[in-house]
Every structure is written in structure tokens, then in C-alpha cells.
Design an enzyme around this catalytic site. Structure first.
Site, PDB file in Angstrom:
ATOM      1  N   ILE A 155      -4.655  62.924  37.792  1.00 21.69           N
ATOM      2  CA  ILE A 155      -4.551  61.869  36.770  1.00 21.69           C
ATOM      3  C   ILE A 155      -5.800  60.981  36.775  1.00 21.69           C
ATOM      4  O   ILE A 155      -6.343  60.653  35.723  1.00 21.69           O
ATOM      5  CB  ILE A 155      -3.267  61.035  36.974  1.00 21.69           C
ATOM      6  N   THR A 232      -0.360  52.567  36.925  1.00 20.59           N
ATOM      7  CA  THR A 232       0.600  53.510  36.321  1.00 20.59           C
ATOM      8  C   THR A 232       1.035  54.507  37.392  1.00 20.59           C
ATOM      9  O   THR A 232       1.514  55.589  37.064  1.00 20.59           O
ATOM     10  CB  THR A 232      -0.032  54.281  35.131  1.00 20.59           C
ATOM     11  N   SER A 233       0.863  54.120  38.670  1.00 19.62           N
ATOM     12  CA  SER A 233       1.139  55.101  39.720  1.00 19.62           C
ATOM     13  C   SER A 233       2.507  54.863  40.376  1.00 19.62           C
ATOM     14  O   SER A 233       3.493  55.501  39.999  1.00 19.62           O
ATOM     15  CB  SER A 233       0.012  55.073  40.728  1.00 19.62           C
ATOM     16  N   ARG A 234       2.579  53.933  41.317  1.00 18.32           N
ATOM     17  CA  ARG A 234       3.866  53.561  41.916  1.00 18.32           C
ATOM     18  C   ARG A 234       3.838  52.059  42.196  1.00 18.32           C
ATOM     19  O   ARG A 234       2.819  51.514  42.641  1.00 18.32           O
ATOM     20  CB  ARG A 234       4.123  54.320  43.228  1.00 18.32           C
ATOM     21  N   ASP A 258       3.016  49.968  34.628  1.00 25.50           N
ATOM     22  CA  ASP A 258       4.097  50.824  34.120  1.00 25.50           C
ATOM     23  C   ASP A 258       5.140  51.018  35.213  1.00 25.50           C
ATOM     24  O   ASP A 258       6.148  51.696  34.991  1.00 25.50           O
ATOM     25  CB  ASP A 258       3.500  52.181  33.705  1.00 25.50           C
ATOM     26  N   GLU A 263      11.704  48.562  40.933  1.00 21.02           N
ATOM     27  CA  GLU A 263      12.108  49.020  39.593  1.00 21.02           C
ATOM     28  C   GLU A 263      13.430  49.764  39.556  1.00 21.02           C
ATOM     29  O   GLU A 263      14.055  49.874  38.505  1.00 21.02           O
ATOM     30  CB  GLU A 263      11.011  49.903  38.972  1.00 21.02           C
ATOM     31  N   HIS A 295       8.059  52.457  33.308  1.00 20.90           N
ATOM     32  CA  HIS A 295       7.798  53.787  33.897  1.00 20.90           C
ATOM     33  C   HIS A 295       7.925  54.888  32.832  1.00 20.90           C
ATOM     34  O   HIS A 295       8.739  55.800  32.972  1.00 20.90           O
ATOM     35  CB  HIS A 295       8.755  54.049  35.077  1.00 20.90           C
TER      36      HIS A 295
END
Ligand code: NAI
Length: 336
Positions: A155, A232-234, A258, A263, A295
Site C-alpha cells: 500500500i 489508513t493503517s491501524r 480511517d 474502533e 475503516h
């Protein structure tokens, strides 16, 4: 194979059912997230299929093992939600979808940078209220910026490729240097060097004990004032409380996320009629210079199709051979 599919949303069900026409597995869909309370639903299923916010810890795995589960197939690339050591102890194989669409996440990442950098999210709301005032919507151009990519795997490298047309200076850091990324960006020797030089930093490393809270108070001491962070990973790559302090003091000028470290109790649910009890998350939503999405960076038609094909293929390979090319083991993760 008879498979219990947890956290099955309508879009998961549609793509898995469509693809299963050629695989012929017996799929049972449960909307419930896998937890210790819902683990009994797996009784009698040799296979279970999970997603990023299912809880596959040692307690759940012990329960799954007594129910006869032999394989856990995650519909994701990341597998930090699964206790691989416990799975191994119980003889349960864990398989994943290593690369369903780096493009999906990378394009979303670029979208977040452009949206926040040009205030498109605020312009959208203003115009809907017939407010055509431009004050406060001033943006910046990427050609004037240095962008750092932390993690140049699939990515991260795709993000470098997608960003390369904007004319920004591109820097990168990874524990392993990727020749494709080297052709697109200049590698620096440490995350701190990336912090020191970059106006925008985007995270593309997996969540591991080494990357947990990578962006903490100490990291933020070295960033350029007003840095733009993208995750946008974790979620747990960011120490959220330190990030909130950074936003309050102006050390962080923009934040696009994200993912969020807590979450699992929020994302993938409609909570619009409920009071938000997570004060840290509620605080994040109050900043005008923060964008939060739930996410969804993976969520494209292409990605859903590839996730379904790979997941059902993983289950078939395991059924036929007792092993799977896309299996992940604790040993590999420890780098042994
Ligand atoms: P990948 O495995 O291809 O790349 C990860 C890179 O991180 C590798 O190059 C690795 O060397 C590097 N890395 C690992 N530990 C590091 C450390 N301590 N310091 C610096 N670099 C380190 O993974 P890929 O496919 O690029 O995915 C990256 C992450 O994106 C996944 O682990 C997952 O958490 C997240 N993801 C998020 C999605 C979303 O919808 N928001 C969807 C898919 C993935």
C-alpha cells in the site's frame, strides 16, 4: 466447507455469495461480531470467516477449538486481531488475503489528503446550506510539500506511485527497502528523520508490538509545526491522547484517519441514535482540521471481489490439502 461468516454486512454477503457459485462452500452468515459471547455460533463449523474488528483472542480461540473449528479465514490483509500463538496451540490454521487491492487503500489515502488539504469536506457542507463564502477554505498545493510514507510495502508503495504525479518531494522509511519505492522516493534512516523533514506523513505499516503507538508524544516532539498526519493503517499506530494534545497545541495541523484504536465498539455500526460514550473519540470529532472515516479505505468493488475470491480459495486449498499458501504463523510474524 461449512463456514460461519462473522461480521457479515450486506456487501460481504453479496460478494461472497456471488463468488461462491464457483466454489460451492456452505456459507452461513452472522451479522454479529465474533466475541466470546458469540463464539458458540461457530459450533459445528470447521471454518470461520472474520474481519478486522472480530475478536479472535486466546479465549475465543479456546472456545472455537472445542467447537471443532480448524481454520480462521480473515477477509483482511492485517491480522493483528488474531492471537496467532494461541491459534497454533489449538492447531487452528489462520489464513488471510495478503493483497486484495493496495490501490483501494492508496487511492483513499490520496483522497483524504486532497479533501482535508483543500477543505472539500467543509465546502460540501457550506454549499448545501447556500453559504458560498470562501473565507476559511484556503488550501495548499502538494507540489510545495514534502510527503513521507512510513511503510513501503504494497500500500505504501502504491501510495508513492499515486502521489508521484503531484510534484511533491517524496520521502520514505521502512525497516526493509523496496526497490520500487526507491525509484519513487528518497529513503531516510529513521521515522524521526521523516518527522523532521515532512509536511505530510502517511502511515502504512502493520500494527505490531514494534509499531504500537509509533506516533506518540516523543515522535511529535520532532515533527514540523502543523504537520499533516494520515493513518489508513491501524488505529493503535497513533497514541490518540498525544495526538489530541498535538491538535490542541497546533503541533498537528491536519489529521485524517480511517482507523481508530478503540474502533471495535464504534465502527461498522449505526450509532446515530445513541450517545457517544467514548470521550476521546468525541473530542477528535470536534476539530475542524480532522477527518475521520470508519475503516472504509478497503471498500471498493474490486477489493470486495478479490477478498471473496481469495478467501473462498484459501478455504478450498485448506480443505483439499490441509495447508494454505496464505497462512500466517506466529513464527513468521516474529521474523524467525
Ligand atoms: P505490507 O506487508 O505489504 O507492508 C507493510 C510494510 O511495513 C512492509 O514493507 C514492512 O517492512 C513495513 N514495516 C513493518 N514493521 C515496520 C516498522 N516497525 N517500521 C517500519 N516499517 C515497518 O502491508 P500492506 O498491504 O501495505 O498493508 C499495510 C497495512 O495497511 C496493513 O497491515 C493493514 O493494517 C492496513 N490496511 C488498512 C486497510 C483499511 O481499510 N484501512 C485495508 C488494508 C490494509
Amino acid at each position: 466447507m461449512k463456514v460461519a461468516v462473522f461480521s457479515a454486512k450486506p456487501y460481504d454477503r453479496a460478494s461472497l455469495e456471488r463468488c461462491n457459485a464457483t466454489f460451492g462452500h456452505e456459507l452461513h452468515f452472522f451479522e454479529a461480531r465474533l466475541t466470546i459471547e458469540t463464539a458458540p455460533l461457530a459450533e459445528g463449523f470447521p471454518g470461520i470467516c472474520v474481519f478486522v474488528n472480530d475478536r479472535v483472542d486466546r479465549h475465543v480461540l479456546a472456545r472455537l477449538a472445542t467447537s471443532g473449528v480448524r481454520i480462521v479465514a480473515t477477509r483482511s490483509a492485517g491480522y493483528n486481531q488474531i492471537d496467532l500463538e494461541a491459534a497454533e496451540r489449538h492447531g487452528i490454521v489462520v489464513v488471510r488475503v495478503p493483497a486484495y487491492s493496495p490501490n483501494a487503500v492508496s487511492e483513499f489515502t490520496v483522497g483524504l489528503i486532497l479533501t482535508l488539504g483543500r477543505q472539500i469536506h467543509r465546502a460540501y457542507n457550506r454549499v448545501r446550506e447556500h453559504n458560498f463564502e470562501l473565507t476559511g477554505l484556503e488550501g495548499f498545493e502538494l507540489r510545495d510539500k514534502t510527503i513521507g510514507i512510513l511503510g513501503t510495502g504494497r500500500i505504501g508503495t502504491m501510495t508513492l506511485r499515486n502521489l508521484s504525479g503531484f510534484g511533491a518531494r517524496l520521502l520514505a522509511y521502512d525497516v526493509v527497502r523496496n526497490p520500487e519505492a526507491s525509484a519513487l522516493a528518497e529513503y531516510v534512516d529513521s521515522p524521526r528523520e521523516l518527522a523532521r523533514q515532512c509536511d505530510i506523513i502517511s502511515l502504512h505499516v502493520p500494527l505490531t508490538p514494534q509499531t504500537y503507538h509509533l506516533i506518540d508524544e516523543e515522535f511529535l516532539r520532532h515533527v514540523k509545526p502543523g504537520v499533516f498526519l494520515v493513518n489508513t493503517s491501524r488505529g493503535a499506530l497513533l497514541e490518540t491522547r498525544a495526538v489530541i494534545e498535538g491538535l490542541k497545541s497546533g503541533v498537528i495541523g491536519f489529521l485524517a484517519i480511517d482507523v481508530y484504536e478503540e474502533e471495535e465498539d464504534l465502527f461498522y455500526k449505526d450509532l446515530s441514535n445513541r450517545v457517544l460514550t467514548d470521550d476521546t473519540f468525541a473530542r477528535l470529532l470536534t476539530f475542524p482540521n480532522v477527518i475521520v472515516t470508519g475503516h472504509q479505505a478497503f471498500l471498493t468493488d474490486h477489493a470486495l471481489r478479490t477478498i471473496a475470491e481469495t478467501t473462498l480459495g484459501n478455504l478450498r486449498e485448506f480443505e483439499e490439502t490441509g495447508a494454505c499458501t496464505n497462512a500466517v504463523t506466529a513464527e513468521e510474524v516474529r521474523g524467525e
